[in-house]
Design a protein around this motif. Structure first.
Motif, PDB file in Angstrom:
ATOM      1  N   ARG A 183       1.415   0.872   7.167  1.00 39.17           N
ATOM      2  CA  ARG A 183       1.007   1.726   7.812  1.00 39.17           C
ATOM      3  C   ARG A 183      -0.028   1.265   9.030  1.00 39.17           C
ATOM      4  N   ASP A 184      -0.991   1.255   8.100  1.00 41.72           N
ATOM      5  CA  ASP A 184      -2.019   1.454   9.007  1.00 41.72           C
ATOM      6  C   ASP A 184      -3.123   0.679   8.340  1.00 41.72           C
ATOM      7  N   MET A 185      -2.523  -0.615   8.041  1.00 40.73           N
ATOM      8  CA  MET A 185      -3.592  -1.861   7.511  1.00 40.73           C
ATOM      9  C   MET A 185      -4.169  -2.618   8.598  1.00 40.73           C
ATOM     10  N   ARG A 193      -5.475  10.001   2.681  1.00 40.21           N
ATOM     11  CA  ARG A 193      -5.671   8.839   2.861  1.00 40.21           C
ATOM     12  C   ARG A 193      -7.314   8.196   2.588  1.00 40.21           C
ATOM     13  N   TYR A 239       0.869   5.443  -1.643  1.00 41.54           N
ATOM     14  CA  TYR A 239       1.109   6.965  -1.248  1.00 41.54           C
ATOM     15  C   TYR A 239       2.664   7.483  -1.955  1.00 41.54           C
ATOM     16  N   ARG A 240       3.169   6.684  -2.865  1.00 38.39           N
ATOM     17  CA  ARG A 240       3.987   6.883  -3.342  1.00 38.39           C
ATOM     18  C   ARG A 240       4.246   7.815  -5.124  1.00 38.39           C
ATOM     19  N   ASP A 244       5.858   9.076   9.661  1.00 35.86           N
ATOM     20  CA  ASP A 244       4.626   7.854  10.425  1.00 35.86           C
ATOM     21  C   ASP A 244       3.883   8.376  11.423  1.00 35.86           C
ATOM     22  N   SER A 272       6.438  10.762   2.273  1.00 37.59           N
ATOM     23  CA  SER A 272       5.909  10.289   4.525  1.00 37.59           C
ATOM     24  C   SER A 272       5.130  11.109   4.793  1.00 37.59           C
ATOM     25  N   SER A 281       1.534  12.445   2.780  1.00 35.76           N
ATOM     26  CA  SER A 281       0.496  10.876   3.712  1.00 35.76           C
ATOM     27  C   SER A 281      -0.127  11.420   4.917  1.00 35.76           C
ATOM     28  N   ARG A 317       1.518  10.806  13.218  1.00 30.89           N
ATOM     29  CA  ARG A 317       1.184  12.222  12.418  1.00 30.89           C
ATOM     30  C   ARG A 317      -0.947  12.030  13.084  1.00 30.89           C
ATOM     31  N   ARG A 332      10.974   9.856   9.207  1.00 27.13           N
ATOM     32  CA  ARG A 332       9.604   8.804   8.091  1.00 27.13           C
ATOM     33  C   ARG A 332       9.408   8.628   9.572  1.00 27.13           C
ATOM     34  N   THR A 369       0.654  -1.344   0.324  1.00 32.37           N
ATOM     35  CA  THR A 369       0.234  -0.028  -0.053  1.00 32.37           C
ATOM     36  C   THR A 369       1.137   1.398  -0.164  1.00 32.37           C
TER      37      THR A 369
HETATM   38  O1   DC Z   1       5.933   1.689   2.888  1.00 30.60           O
HETATM   39  P1   DC Z   1       7.049   2.590   2.178  1.00 30.60           P
HETATM   40  O2   DC Z   1       7.898   3.050   2.858  1.00 30.60           O
HETATM   41  O3   DC Z   1       6.959   2.182   0.237  1.00 30.60           O
HETATM   42  O4   DC Z   1       5.905   3.753   2.324  1.00 30.60           O
HETATM   43  C1   DC Z   1       6.043   5.127   1.791  1.00 30.60           C
HETATM   44  C2   DC Z   1       5.402   5.886   2.563  1.00 30.60           C
HETATM   45  O5   DC Z   1       4.120   5.847   2.229  1.00 30.60           O
HETATM   46  C3   DC Z   1       5.494   5.611   4.244  1.00 30.60           C
HETATM   47  O6   DC Z   1       6.280   6.896   4.896  1.00 30.60           O
HETATM   48  C4   DC Z   1       4.387   5.960   4.859  1.00 30.60           C
HETATM   49  C5   DC Z   1       3.358   6.298   3.809  1.00 30.60           C
HETATM   50  N1   DC Z   1       2.168   5.138   4.403  1.00 30.60           N
HETATM   51  C6   DC Z   1       1.591   5.686   4.763  1.00 30.60           C
HETATM   52  O7   DC Z   1       1.129   6.198   5.315  1.00 30.60           O
HETATM   53  N2   DC Z   1       0.716   4.285   4.603  1.00 30.60           N
HETATM   54  C7   DC Z   1       0.262   2.871   4.457  1.00 30.60           C
HETATM   55  N3   DC Z   1      -0.778   1.966   4.568  1.00 30.60           N
HETATM   56  C8   DC Z   1       1.640   3.165   3.598  1.00 30.60           C
HETATM   57  C9   DC Z   1       2.556   3.865   3.183  1.00 30.60           C
END
Ligand code: DC
Length: 219
Positions: A129-131, A108, A38-39, A181, A99, A102, A184, A177, A34
């Motif tokens: 991050r929030d799954m 979101r 965000y990227r 992350d 980062s 997001s 927030r 980051r 996921t």
């Molecule tokens: O997993 P990653 O490093 O590719 O994620 C890049 C950025 O995306 C991470 O710094 C925060 C954001 N992100 C998020 O907020 N929620 C997610 N479910 C996945 C990533």
């Protein structure tokens, strides 16, 4: 029909992607990164020089966003307006902007339905991050993978062989980051109350995957 959903959350460099890919292979389901979404947002912001901190400009930008995951050779690739952008979203600039941008609730919200739609139609391992906390709070299997910052920075540095960065810079950006992350307001990085927490600092990828498989198969 209830889908088998596994969530893996955690900070950058904890081994989430590799673990999630292998776990998905073992379980015979798809793997969803996921962070790529965000990227993708960050990439498009940069492409179109969007003033994303301006709420109005961000809203207009998000209303025109057209990110999708498309299955190709058993893998999901990220498209924007139908074009494959998977190879363009791993630059340091995109990483840092993903980062910070997001943290915006509007960002979101815009990505929520893409993630939920995939889960409606597929068994999947979702990494992010929030799954486990926000997107799939009812997932039957939730993991939170973490590791010591020095170890995560070293792993990331080793992955980037040939890149000119020094390890201190990698560590600094990773710490930044982590801070963005997890501090927030909207869907911060944190373990769900019912997540199994795994410290991967001194574990191999195989050991982590084996631990997860055991937990899943024992259920
Ligand atoms: O997993 P990653 O490093 O590719 O994620 C890049 C950025 O995306 C991470 O710094 C925060 C954001 N992100 C998020 O907020 N929620 C997610 N479910 C996945 C990533």
């Amino acid at each position: 029909m209830d889908r088998q959903i596994v969530t893996i959350d955690g900070p950058a460099g904890a081994g989430k992607s590799t673990v999630a890919k292998r776990l998905a292979q073992e379980l015979g389901c798809i793997y969803v990164d996921t962070g790529a979404l965000y990227r993708g947002v960050a990439y498009e912001i940069l492409q179109h020089s969007i003033d994303w901190e301006n709420e109005h400009d961000l809203k207009v930008f998000l209303s025109q966003l057209d990110l999708n995951f498309v299955m190709e050779n058993q893998q999901l690739i990220l498209t924007s307006h139908g074009k494959d952008i998977s190879g363009k979203i791993r630059t340091p600039q995109v990483t840092m902007l993903a980062s910070s941008s997001s943290a915006k609730p509007a960002v979101r919200k815009a990505l929520l339905s893409i993630q939920k739609n995939i889960a409606e139609n597929n068994d999947a391992v979702f990494e992010g991050r929030d799954m486990g906390t926000v997107v799939f709070p009812k997932a039957p299997f939730k993991f939170f993978l973490f590791a010591d910052l020095n170890i995560r920075a070293k792993r990331r540095y080793d992955e980037m062989c040939g890149d000119k960065k020094d390890i201190h810079q990698v560590k600094e950006q990773m710490a930044q980051r982590d801070e963005n992350d997890s501090q927030r307001q909207s869907a911060p990085l944190k373990p769900a109350d019912d997540a199994v927490k795994i410290d991967s600092s001194s574990l191999t990828i195989n050991q982590v995957v084996d631990m997860m498989i055991k937990i899943i198969r024992a259920a």
